[in-house]
Each structure stands twice: as structure tokens, then as C-alpha cells.
Design a protein around this motif. Structure first.
Motif, PDB file in Angstrom:
ATOM      1  N   SER A 197       0.835  -1.189   0.000  1.00  0.00           N
ATOM      2  CA  SER A 197       0.000   0.000   0.000  1.00  0.00           C
ATOM      3  C   SER A 197       0.881   1.255   0.000  1.00  0.00           C
ATOM      4  CB  SER A 197      -0.901  -0.046   1.237  1.00  0.00           C
ATOM      5  OG  SER A 197      -1.741   1.056   1.286  1.00  0.00           O
ATOM      6  N   GLU A 198       1.925   1.254   0.804  1.00  0.00           N
ATOM      7  CA  GLU A 198       2.870   2.374   0.848  1.00  0.00           C
ATOM      8  C   GLU A 198       3.563   2.560  -0.497  1.00  0.00           C
ATOM      9  OE1 GLU A 198       3.407   4.622   3.164  1.00  0.00           O
ATOM     10  OE2 GLU A 198       1.963   3.738   4.543  1.00  0.00           O
ATOM     11  N   LEU A 199       3.955   1.458  -1.110  1.00  0.00           N
ATOM     12  CA  LEU A 199       4.674   1.544  -2.387  1.00  0.00           C
ATOM     13  C   LEU A 199       3.759   2.038  -3.504  1.00  0.00           C
ATOM     14  CD1 LEU A 199       6.796  -1.722  -2.072  1.00  0.00           C
ATOM     15  CD2 LEU A 199       7.495   0.646  -1.593  1.00  0.00           C
ATOM     16  N   ARG A 250       1.220   3.964  -3.080  1.00  0.00           N
ATOM     17  CA  ARG A 250       1.011   5.385  -2.789  1.00  0.00           C
ATOM     18  C   ARG A 250       2.203   6.212  -3.305  1.00  0.00           C
ATOM     19  NH1 ARG A 250      -3.025   8.332  -2.546  1.00  0.00           N
ATOM     20  NH2 ARG A 250      -4.089   6.656  -1.419  1.00  0.00           N
ATOM     21  N   ASN A 251       3.409   5.733  -3.093  1.00  0.00           N
ATOM     22  CA  ASN A 251       4.593   6.438  -3.604  1.00  0.00           C
ATOM     23  C   ASN A 251       4.591   6.503  -5.130  1.00  0.00           C
ATOM     24  OD1 ASN A 251       5.577   6.899  -1.063  1.00  0.00           O
ATOM     25  ND2 ASN A 251       7.192   5.344  -1.158  1.00  0.00           N
ATOM     26  N   THR A 252       4.188   5.397  -5.763  1.00  0.00           N
ATOM     27  CA  THR A 252       4.128   5.355  -7.232  1.00  0.00           C
ATOM     28  C   THR A 252       3.224   6.470  -7.749  1.00  0.00           C
ATOM     29  OG1 THR A 252       4.496   2.968  -7.275  1.00  0.00           O
ATOM     30  CG2 THR A 252       3.464   3.934  -9.225  1.00  0.00           C
ATOM     31  N   THR A 273       2.125   9.255  -5.880  1.00  0.00           N
ATOM     32  CA  THR A 273       2.496  10.599  -5.409  1.00  0.00           C
ATOM     33  C   THR A 273       3.783  11.112  -6.036  1.00  0.00           C
ATOM     34  OG1 THR A 273       1.493  10.062  -3.282  1.00  0.00           O
ATOM     35  CG2 THR A 273       2.943  11.983  -3.328  1.00  0.00           C
ATOM     36  N   TYR A 274       4.809  10.276  -6.040  1.00  0.00           N
ATOM     37  CA  TYR A 274       6.131  10.747  -6.483  1.00  0.00           C
ATOM     38  C   TYR A 274       6.458  10.304  -7.902  1.00  0.00           C
ATOM     39  CZ  TYR A 274       6.552  11.619  -1.522  1.00  0.00           C
ATOM     40  OH  TYR A 274       6.316  12.064  -0.249  1.00  0.00           O
ATOM     41  N   GLY A 275       5.938   9.159  -8.286  1.00  0.00           N
ATOM     42  CA  GLY A 275       6.241   8.641  -9.621  1.00  0.00           C
ATOM     43  C   GLY A 275       5.319   9.200 -10.686  1.00  0.00           C
ATOM     44  N   LEU A 312       8.117   7.342   6.246  1.00  0.00           N
ATOM     45  CA  LEU A 312       8.193   5.988   6.819  1.00  0.00           C
ATOM     46  C   LEU A 312       7.743   4.909   5.839  1.00  0.00           C
ATOM     47  CD1 LEU A 312       6.778   6.739  10.380  1.00  0.00           C
ATOM     48  CD2 LEU A 312       9.142   6.169   9.777  1.00  0.00           C
ATOM     49  N   GLY A 313       7.340   5.327   4.631  1.00  0.00           N
ATOM     50  CA  GLY A 313       6.793   4.367   3.678  1.00  0.00           C
ATOM     51  C   GLY A 313       7.819   3.361   3.189  1.00  0.00           C
ATOM     52  N   LEU A 314       8.892   3.858   2.604  1.00  0.00           N
ATOM     53  CA  LEU A 314       9.911   2.968   2.037  1.00  0.00           C
ATOM     54  C   LEU A 314      10.629   2.168   3.117  1.00  0.00           C
ATOM     55  CD1 LEU A 314      11.857   4.929  -0.746  1.00  0.00           C
ATOM     56  CD2 LEU A 314      10.458   2.876  -1.037  1.00  0.00           C
TER      57      LEU A 314
HETATM   58 MG   LIG Z   1       5.506   7.136   1.042  1.00  0.00          MG
END
Ligand SMILES: [Mg+2]
Ligand SMILES: Nc1ncnc2c1ncn2[C@@H]1O[C@H](COP(=O)(O)OP(=O)(O)OP(=O)(O)O)[C@@H](O)[C@H]1O
Length: 132
Positions: free
Chosen positions: A43-45, A47-49, A51-53, A101-103
Motif C-alpha cells: 500500500s505504501e509503495l 502510494r509512492n508510485t 504521489t512521487y512517480g 516511513l513508507g519505504l
Molecule cells: Mg511514502
């Protein structure tokens, strides 16, 4: 079906990733605790994809290796990449408004963690959890 490809372009796709990973983790006979660890990490990964990707895709796979089974989930984007991997994996470090704290959390929650990134090219994070 032992492999699922999930586009990640909107919030609801993160929910979809959670559902698919939960289902695959059950099929791999992960314990309830390990299912939840993997769902949390992915779920964190996802979300990063997003938000940031700037969006990307996930591939979720059921693995069988002898008597043990596992689930592998890979998150790919063609975003800006991560300039400093050590920093990005440091507890509490964020380039944005997150908790940072996600990664680092995701890495602790899985058995195998691989981060492949290049500035200007994108990021792929792959995590695996095995039944035991
Ligand atoms: Mg994150
Ligand atoms: N797919 C990605 N593409 C580019 N940069 C990324 C990607 N994933 C993570 N990062 C960078 O790594 C940093 C740390 O990510 P992490 O998930 O640990 O924290 P966060 O997303 O900032 O906060 P949190 O996940 O706790 O809400 C991010 O702030 C961002 O700079």
C-alpha cells in the motif's frame, strides 16, 4: 490466474492493489500477520508510485518454490527517480509532506526488498514475502 497487472493512476488503484495483494497472500497461505504486513508494505509503495512517480503500474505474482509459496509485488513508474537511495530509505526522511516511513517501513515488513531507480528515468520497487 497467478499474475495480475494493475495500473496505478488514481487513489482507487491503491485500494485495488491492497485487495489483490490480500487475495494473493491468502492463496500463498501467508499467516494473517504476514498478509497484513505485505498489504501494508505494498500500500505504501503504491502510494509512492502515485504521489512521487506520477503514476505507474503494479505487478502482483503468486510464487511457488518447492514447498513454500510466496507473493511478489513490483511497482514501476517512469517518474523523476530517487537521487539518494540511502536518504530515501532513512526513517523520517521525506521530500514532501509525508512521514518518511513508507519505504523504510515497507523494507522491514517483507522478506526481500529491491529498489531500482535512476534519476530522470523512473523507479521500480519489488517486494517478496514467503510462507513459512
Ligand atoms: Mg511514502
Ligand atoms: N516512486 C518514487 N519516485 C520518486 N521518489 C520517490 C518514490 N518513492 C519514494 N520516493 C522518495 O523517497 C522519499 C521517502 O519515501 P517514503 O515513502 O519513505 O516517505 P514519504 O512518502 O515521503 O512519506 P510517507 O510514506 O511516510 O507518507 C519520498 O519523500 C520521495 O522523495
Amino acid at each position: 490466474m497467478t499474475r495480475e497487472d494493475i495500473p496505478i493512476v488514481a487513489d482507487e488503484d491503491v485500494v485495488r492493489v491492497r485487495q489483490v495483494v490480500r487475495s494473493y497472500a491468502q492463496r500463498a497461505k501467508l499467516s494473517l500477520v504476514d498478509q497484513t504486513k505485505l498489504v501494508t508494505a505494498t500500500s505504501e509503495l503504491a502510494r509512492n508510485t502515485l504521489t512521487y512517480g506520477g503514476g505507474g503500474s503494479a505487478v502482483v505474482e503468486l510464487l511457488g518454490e518447492g514447498r513454500r509459496q510466496g507473493v511478489r509485488a513490483s511497482f514501476r513508474d517512469d517518474g523523476p527517480g530517487i537521487p539518494d537511495i540511502t536518504l530515501a530509505l532513512t526513517d523520517g526522511w521525506t521530500s514532501g509532506q509525508g512521514m518518511g516511513l513508507g519505504l523504510s517501513g515497507a523494507r522491514r515488513l517483507v522478506d526481500e526488498f529491491d529498489l531500482d531507480t535512476a534519476v530522470g528515468r523512473g523507479t521500480t520497487v519489488t517486494v517478496t514475502k514467503w510462507s513459512r
